[in-house]
Design an enzyme around this catalytic site. Structure first.
Site, short mmCIF file in Angstrom:
data_model
loop_
_atom_site.label_atom_id
_atom_site.label_comp_id
_atom_site.label_asym_id
_atom_site.label_seq_id
_atom_site.Cartn_x
_atom_site.Cartn_y
_atom_site.Cartn_z
N HIS A 168 0.34 -1.61 8.10
CA HIS A 168 0.23 -3.05 8.38
C HIS A 168 0.68 -3.34 9.82
O HIS A 168 0.06 -4.13 10.53
CB HIS A 168 1.12 -3.85 7.42
CG HIS A 168 0.72 -3.79 5.98
ND1 HIS A 168 1.58 -3.39 4.98
CD2 HIS A 168 -0.45 -4.07 5.37
CE1 HIS A 168 0.95 -3.45 3.81
NE2 HIS A 168 -0.29 -3.85 4.02
N LYS B 237 -1.51 -8.91 -8.94
CA LYS B 237 -0.39 -8.01 -8.62
C LYS B 237 0.94 -8.61 -9.06
O LYS B 237 1.16 -9.82 -8.94
CB LYS B 237 -0.34 -7.75 -7.11
CG LYS B 237 -1.51 -6.89 -6.63
CD LYS B 237 -1.39 -6.58 -5.16
CE LYS B 237 -2.55 -5.68 -4.73
NZ LYS B 237 -2.56 -5.45 -3.27
N ARG C 112 -9.29 0.43 5.91
CA ARG C 112 -8.84 1.82 5.99
C ARG C 112 -9.99 2.78 5.73
O ARG C 112 -10.13 3.80 6.37
CB ARG C 112 -7.73 2.09 4.97
CG ARG C 112 -6.42 1.40 5.32
CD ARG C 112 -5.52 1.33 4.13
NE ARG C 112 -6.20 0.65 3.04
CZ ARG C 112 -5.78 0.61 1.80
NH1 ARG C 112 -4.68 1.24 1.46
NH2 ARG C 112 -6.45 -0.06 0.88
N SER D 94 0.65 0.24 -0.06
CA SER D 94 1.98 -0.15 -0.53
C SER D 94 2.26 0.50 -1.89
O SER D 94 3.37 0.98 -2.14
CB SER D 94 2.08 -1.67 -0.64
OG SER D 94 1.92 -2.25 0.63
N1 COA Z 1 -2.04 -0.15 6.06
C1 COA Z 1 -1.50 0.12 4.88
N2 COA Z 1 -1.92 -0.42 3.73
C2 COA Z 1 -2.91 -1.30 3.81
C3 COA Z 1 -3.53 -1.63 5.01
C4 COA Z 1 -3.04 -1.01 6.18
N3 COA Z 1 -3.54 -1.28 7.37
N4 COA Z 1 -4.49 -2.53 4.77
C5 COA Z 1 -4.47 -2.73 3.46
N5 COA Z 1 -3.53 -1.98 2.89
C6 COA Z 1 -3.21 -1.88 1.47
C7 COA Z 1 -2.06 -2.73 1.06
O1 COA Z 1 -0.85 -2.02 1.19
C8 COA Z 1 -2.42 -3.01 -0.37
O2 COA Z 1 -2.01 -1.90 -1.14
P1 COA Z 1 -1.67 -2.07 -2.69
O3 COA Z 1 -2.93 -2.54 -3.36
O4 COA Z 1 -1.27 -0.71 -3.07
O5 COA Z 1 -0.57 -3.08 -2.82
C9 COA Z 1 -3.95 -3.07 -0.35
O6 COA Z 1 -4.34 -2.33 0.76
C10 COA Z 1 -4.53 -4.42 -0.12
O7 COA Z 1 -3.59 -5.37 -0.29
P2 COA Z 1 -3.30 -6.62 0.62
O8 COA Z 1 -3.73 -6.47 2.02
O9 COA Z 1 -1.88 -6.97 0.39
O10 COA Z 1 -4.25 -7.63 0.05
P3 COA Z 1 -4.36 -8.11 -1.45
O11 COA Z 1 -5.66 -7.63 -1.90
O12 COA Z 1 -3.20 -7.79 -2.29
O13 COA Z 1 -4.30 -9.65 -1.29
C11 COA Z 1 -4.79 -11.68 -0.38
C12 COA Z 1 -5.13 -10.26 -0.46
C13 COA Z 1 -3.36 -11.99 -0.77
C14 COA Z 1 -4.97 -12.05 1.07
C15 COA Z 1 -5.79 -12.37 -1.32
O14 COA Z 1 -5.46 -12.09 -2.65
C16 COA Z 1 -5.84 -13.81 -1.09
O15 COA Z 1 -6.56 -14.23 -0.19
N6 COA Z 1 -5.06 -14.57 -1.88
C17 COA Z 1 -4.87 -15.97 -1.67
C18 COA Z 1 -5.73 -16.82 -2.52
C19 COA Z 1 -6.99 -17.17 -1.85
O16 COA Z 1 -7.06 -17.69 -0.75
N7 COA Z 1 -8.03 -16.90 -2.55
C20 COA Z 1 -9.33 -17.18 -2.10
C21 COA Z 1 -9.93 -16.00 -1.47
S1 COA Z 1 -11.42 -15.59 -2.22
#
Ligand code: COA
Length: 174
Positions: free
Chosen positions: A33, A57, A106, A144
């Protein structure tokens, strides 16, 4: 971190600040990140790292713990801010004056989900665009969950997360 040239305040004849939101669960923040944030700082004046809610989650760390871990990655930086929303990302972006959402990619496997998320966000609010940044090759295998799983089994996670995050994980699993 490339944080040496803070933007000057926008005056009448200056460009407005380019503000981006970097949303995620950050449970916890990893070096992957941080790599995305550092790359983003080369494109944007300010990045608001935003802890958001993914209803699928159940985080290990509390909201306060996650916010604190993020803050401690960027001490004294006036270009990285930390925020939280339990609402729509695009609404929070508008509220914060951000024109762009940053997401990290990624591998090809990330693309399908990210594509849907970006299109839905665009459908919800056309004035906010999504920019994808490639995660640095060193961090391409990190997630994560992977780091939490390794820490739970007492695996070595040194170098994959900042030291304070490593300590926080060790404390969770003692
Ligand atoms: N390095 C390391 N890990 C990375 C990464 C990077 N550069 N990029 C992504 N990841 C990993 C994260 O660690 C995470 O791992 P995990 O699944 O093991 O926890 C995964 O990729 C993606 O997770 P994250 O980036 O935290 O996104 P998410 O999918 O959990 O959530 C939100 C994305 C919170 C932004 C999304 O759910 C959201 O937009 N929620 C708000 C509600 C909303 O607006 N909804 C309408 C949208 S349609």
């Amino acid at each position: 971190m490339n944080d040496n040239q803070p933007p000057s305040p926008a005056g009448a004849d200056e460009q407005p600040l380019r503000i981006a939101l970097y949303p995620g669960t950050f449970d916890p923040i990893t070096n992957g990140h941080i790599n995305i944030i550092e790359r983003g700082l080369q494109l944007f004046d300010r990045i608001i790292v935003t802890v958001a809610v993914n209803v699928q989650k159940t985080p290990l760390f509390t909201l306060e713990e996650r916010l604190d871990m993020i803050r401690r990655c960027f001490p004294g930086s006036d270009r990285v801010a930390v925020g939280y929303t339990d609402g729509l990302i695009v609404d929070y972006a508008l509220h914060k004056g951000a024109q762009t959402i940053i997401r990290g990619l990624r591998a090809v496997s990330d693309f399908d989900y990210e594509f849907q998320l970006a299109l839905m966000n665009r459908r919800l609010e056309r004035s906010v665009d999504t920019v994808f940044l490639m995660t640095g090759f060193r961090w391409i295998f990190i997630s994560s969950s992977g780091i939490k799983n390794a820490a739970r089994c007492k695996g070595k996670i040194t170098g994959l997360v900042p030291e304070h995050v490593e300590r926080a994980l060790q404390e969770k699993f003692t």
